[in-house]
Design an enzyme around this catalytic site. Structure first.
Site: not given
Ligand code: ADE
Ligand code: ZN
Length: 354
Positions: A25, A209, A286-287
């Site tokens: 992201h 998720e 992911d982040d």
């Molecule tokens: N935005 C940033 N990371 C996310 C995630 N793991 N799930 C949903 N939205 C997100």
């Molecule tokens: Zn994500």
């Protein structure tokens, strides 16, 4: 199964592959404490942390929804084109460090549109950041515009129209969906996916998720060809079979899933079942700054946990190249480079390839 190599050796060997990462992201992926604090100072704001140690305390999560709340607070540091360009460039620097050559970043305008950040500022930042990554860091950065699932239906459609209007200029290659999953089914925004598909934009969505198999089905019904996460699909064997049959790529983020308590531990992650079902999977971070991760850390962690071995990891990294939304000619060149580098690894130590 056992891990086949020392983690340092494995990371060094995977480093040599020209890689692709498909699930990062832009906003959360840029929130390294130093950059977040710099952006906050520039925007005259204070954050709930002052340094790397207090950021590590703040970046402790109990659920997806609690994480999204923390994300929204931290991402309030992104306001101007320069903020966005710096966020994109930081990810180019991190990509270069890991030998990631092509990078798809989710951009969730819904995280900032409610605060009145103009779309034009976001686009200018994407254009400038992408240019810097190509010129300074040798990384091809592309963007997937993610709809915040909680947006009102008409506002979400406006975001699709904005994305379509900036498609060529900003390197936008797809439409996706993210933020809180529970209570916000993908089908609410089916008209948005239909509009993007009509314009020929490839589709993906975060699903499965913290939502279950039904949420994955809901996303598939919106026409997506990839699923971000999808790890709860294991609840439903017929869904696993369908994902394998249709070769729907799951962009799996194991350490994010543990950090957000989607699974109590890595040992309980569904990755082995997804692989056993024959579903194409790739690994992602992911982040990364919020989960103390990056792509190579994910590879080493799942190898240590599940003993995948180098050849299987190479195959997962290759899936990201094959299933990216990159233009066909550039993809073919990158795939040839990847295969040549993978063959060199295999030639040196053919023992665990096969
Ligand atoms: N935005 C940033 N990371 C996310 C995630 N793991 N799930 C949903 N939205 C997100
Ligand atoms: Zn994500």
């Amino acid at each position: 199964m056992e891990a086949t190599r020392h983690p340092d050796t494995l990371a060094a060997r995977l480093q040599t592959l020209p890689k692709v990462e498909l699930h990062n992201h832009l906003e959360g992926g840029a929130m390294y404490p130093d950059l977040a604090l710099r952006l906050a100072a520039r925007n005259g704001m204070t954050l709930p942390f002052q340094d790397a140690a207090s950021a590590a305390d703040y970046y402790r999560f109990t659920s997806l929804d609690q994480f999204i709340d923390i994300l929204r607070t931290t991402v309030a540091t992104l306001n101007t084109a320069e903020d966005y360009a710096d966020a994109v460039e930081r990810q180019g620097i991190e990509a270069r460090r890991q030998n990631i050559r092509y990078h798809e970043l989710f951009v969730t305008y819904g995280l900032v549109s409610r605060r009145g950040v103009p779309w034009e500022a976001v686009v200018e930042g994407l254009v400038e950041g992408r240019r810097r990554n190509a010129d300074r860091h040798g990384v091809d950065t592309a963007f997937i515009i993610d709809l915040d699932r909680t947006l009102p239906a008409d506002e979400a459609l406006r975001h699709v129209q904005l994305a379509l209007g900036a498609r060529e200029r900003a390197g936008i290659v797809g439409l996706g969906l993210d933020c809180q999953e529970a209570g916000f089914p993908a089908g609410r925004l089916r008209h948005c996916f239909a509009a993007a598909a009509e314009a020929g934009l490839p589709l993906t969505a975060h699903a499965g998720e913290d939502g279950g198999a039904a949420s994955v089905r809901d996303a598939l019904d919106c026409g997506v060809t990839r699923i971000d996460h999808g790890v709860q699909a294991v609840e439903d064997p017929s869904l696993l079979a369908e994902l394998a049959e249709r070769q729907v790529l799951l962009t799996v983020c194991p350490l994010s899933n543990v950090a957000l308590r989607v699974f109590p531990s890595l040992a309980e992650h569904s990755l082995p079942q997804l692989l056993a079902a024959g579903i194409p999977v790739c690994l992602n971070s992911d982040d990364p700054p919020m989960f103390a991760s990056d792509l190579l850390t994910e590879c080493v962690a799942v190898d240590a946990q599940f003993g995948l071995g180098e050849a299987r990891l190479v195959a997962l990294l290759r899936n990201a190249v094959v299933h990216s939304f990159q233009a066909p000619d550039a993809k073919a060149r990158l795939l040839a480079d990847f295969d040549a580098a993978a063959a060199r690894l295999g030639d040196e130590h053919g023992d665990d390839h096969g």
